[in-house]
Write an enzyme that holds these catalytic residues in place. Sequence first.
Site, short mmCIF file in Angstrom:
data_model
loop_
_atom_site.label_atom_id
_atom_site.label_comp_id
_atom_site.label_asym_id
_atom_site.label_seq_id
_atom_site.Cartn_x
_atom_site.Cartn_y
_atom_site.Cartn_z
N SER A 26 -28.82 57.46 90.69
CA SER A 26 -28.08 56.49 91.51
C SER A 26 -28.57 55.07 91.29
CB SER A 26 -28.21 56.86 92.99
OG SER A 26 -29.56 56.98 93.36
N THR A 158 11.65 41.62 116.35
CA THR A 158 11.39 43.06 116.48
C THR A 158 12.30 43.72 115.45
OG1 THR A 158 13.08 43.40 118.16
CG2 THR A 158 10.88 42.91 118.97
N HIS A 159 11.82 44.76 114.84
CA HIS A 159 12.56 45.41 113.75
C HIS A 159 12.88 44.42 112.63
CE1 HIS A 159 13.24 48.64 116.74
NE2 HIS A 159 13.43 47.62 117.56
N SER A 280 4.88 32.60 87.06
CA SER A 280 5.35 33.69 86.22
C SER A 280 5.41 33.20 84.79
CB SER A 280 6.74 34.14 86.68
OG SER A 280 7.42 34.77 85.62
N LYS A 286 8.94 30.34 89.58
CA LYS A 286 8.19 31.22 90.48
C LYS A 286 6.86 30.64 90.94
CE LYS A 286 8.97 35.03 91.56
NZ LYS A 286 8.95 36.24 90.72
N ASN A 288 4.02 32.70 93.02
CA ASN A 288 3.78 34.01 93.63
C ASN A 288 2.55 34.01 94.52
OD1 ASN A 288 5.95 35.04 92.15
ND2 ASN A 288 4.63 35.46 90.38
N GLU A 293 -0.94 39.12 98.52
CA GLU A 293 -0.53 40.41 97.95
C GLU A 293 -1.75 41.29 97.65
OE1 GLU A 293 2.98 40.23 95.02
OE2 GLU A 293 2.28 38.18 95.15
N GLN A 325 -25.73 60.91 98.46
CA GLN A 325 -25.89 59.82 97.51
C GLN A 325 -24.54 59.14 97.24
OE1 GLN A 325 -28.86 60.14 94.35
NE2 GLN A 325 -27.17 60.17 92.92
N1 ARG Z 1 -30.84 58.72 95.76
C1 ARG Z 1 -30.85 59.54 96.91
C2 ARG Z 1 -29.69 59.18 97.83
O1 ARG Z 1 -29.11 58.19 97.60
C3 ARG Z 1 -32.13 59.36 97.65
C4 ARG Z 1 -32.55 60.54 98.44
C5 ARG Z 1 -32.86 61.67 97.54
N2 ARG Z 1 -33.52 62.72 98.22
C6 ARG Z 1 -33.70 63.90 97.60
N3 ARG Z 1 -34.31 64.79 98.26
N4 ARG Z 1 -33.26 64.11 96.39
O2 ARG Z 1 -29.34 59.89 98.75
#
Ligand code: ARG
Length: 462
Positions: A26, A158-159, A280, A286, A288, A293, A325
Amino acid sequence: MNENNKTWSGRFNEPVSELVKRYTASVEFDQRLAQFDIQGSLAHANMLATQGIISHDDLTAIEQGLGQIREEIQNNEFVWSLDLEDVHLNIEKRLTSLVGDAGKRLHTGRSRNDQVATDIRLFLRTAIDEIIGLIQTMQGALLDLAQQHIHTIMPGFTHLQVAQPVSFAHHLMAYFEMLKRDIGRLRDCRMRTNQLPLGAAALAGTSYPIDREYVARLLGFDGVCENSLDAVSDRDFAIEFNACAALIMTHLSRLSEELILWMTPAFGFIQLADRFCTGSSIMPQKKNPDVPELVRGKTGRVNGHLIALLTLMKAQPLAYNKDNQEDKEPLFDTVDTVIDTLRIYTDMLSGIQVNAQNMRRSALHGHATATDLADYLVKKGIPFRDAHEIVAKTVQHAEHKQCELSELDLYDLQQFSAEVASDIFDFLTLEGSMLSRNHTGGTAPEQVQAAIQRARMWLANP
Ligand code: ARG
C-alpha cells in the site's frame, strides 16, 4: 530471503512473488499518511518512556530519528520501498537504520492494526477541519452574491415549470442552508472520528502497562476507542465522512445543474466568468460551463466511493482484515475531490454575472402570480378550493387570449369572480407577490435581508 519480509518473515520459507508484493503493498498511496504516522509514533514513544517501558535515551533517539525522517519526507529525499509494503514499515525500517535498537523498540505494545487506524483518524480529522473552513468560505461568497440580489426577481420553479416569483437572493440562500447542514454533519462525524485506537495493539490489547488516555491527550483525541476489537476494525467514521461528502457534492451538483441551465441562451439568467468555461473546437459561438459540469460528474465518483467503503465493510468478521487497506484510496480521493470542488466553487460564485432583466422577463411568463390571485379571492371570503378553480379558469382564458394573467384587464378578471376589484393589480405584479410573502423563510426582501443577517452572525460564530 527477500528484503521485504524482514519484519514478519521469520517463519516463511519462500519470498512472495513480485506480483503478490505489488498486489499487497500500500506504500504507493499510504505514504500520504506519513506525517500522521510520525505524529502517532512520537506520542506512542513518549508514553512508553513515561511508563518506563522504554528508556528515556531510547525516546530521545526515536525523537531525533523521526524528526530526521519527517524532514527527509518533506524534502522528497526519503526513499520509499515497495519491498517494505506500507508507510509504517518504511518509516520503521529507516528509523532503525538511523538510531539502531531504539528504533526496534518503538513498536512495543503496538501493532500496525491500531497504528493505521490511528493514522487515518488523524488524517481525516485534519481533512474535516479543512473542509469545514472551505464550506464557510463558500458560504461567505454565497452571502456576498445574495446581498446584491434581494430585489432581483426570478421565477421560482416546481417541476422546472414557472411557479411563483422569488428573489435570486432567496434562491441562493437555499444553498446556504444546505451547506450549513453539511457543516453540522461534519462536526458530528468529527466527534466519532476523533477517538484513539492505539493501545488496542493487534486486536486484544497489550500486556504492557500502557496509558492510552495519556496518548489520546498528546494527540488531541477526545477519548479512546473503548473496545480493542472495535478499535482496530472500525471504519464507520470513514463511511460517515464519505456520506457527508456525498451530500456536500450532491448539493454542489444541484447548484451546478442550475448554473448550467441558467447559462444557456434559453434562460440567459447568468454568465460565468470565462476562466470556468471552455470553447468548442468546431462551434465558434460556444461557451461551455465545464466546471459546473465536472462538479456534477465528480459527484458520481464521490457517491461511488461511499458505496465502495460500505461494501468493503459489509461482510468483514472481527477484527482487522487486510480488506481494510482498501479504505484509503476512496477516502483520499473523496477528500481531494471535495476540497478542490469547494475551492473552485467559491471563486466561481464571485465571478457570476447576473442578467436581472432576463430573470424578470422569464418570471413574467407562466402566470407566476396565479396563486396570488387565488389568495386574494380567499381573503375576500371565497373558500380556497373554489378560488383555485376560478383562477384555473382565468388562466385558461389568458392562455386563450395569448397573454399573461397579469395582463388581463379588470373586466376580463371580473368575468370569473365578482369579488375582483381594481386593487387586484397590486397583487398580480411580481413585486406585489414577492412582498406579500413576508414571514420567516419567505421571499419578501425584508425577510431575505433578515435571513442574510442571521447567516452572517452564524458564520461569524459558527
Ligand atoms: N497497510 C495496512 C493497512 O493499510 C496496515 C495494517 C496491516 N496490518 C497487518 N496486520 N497486515 O491496513
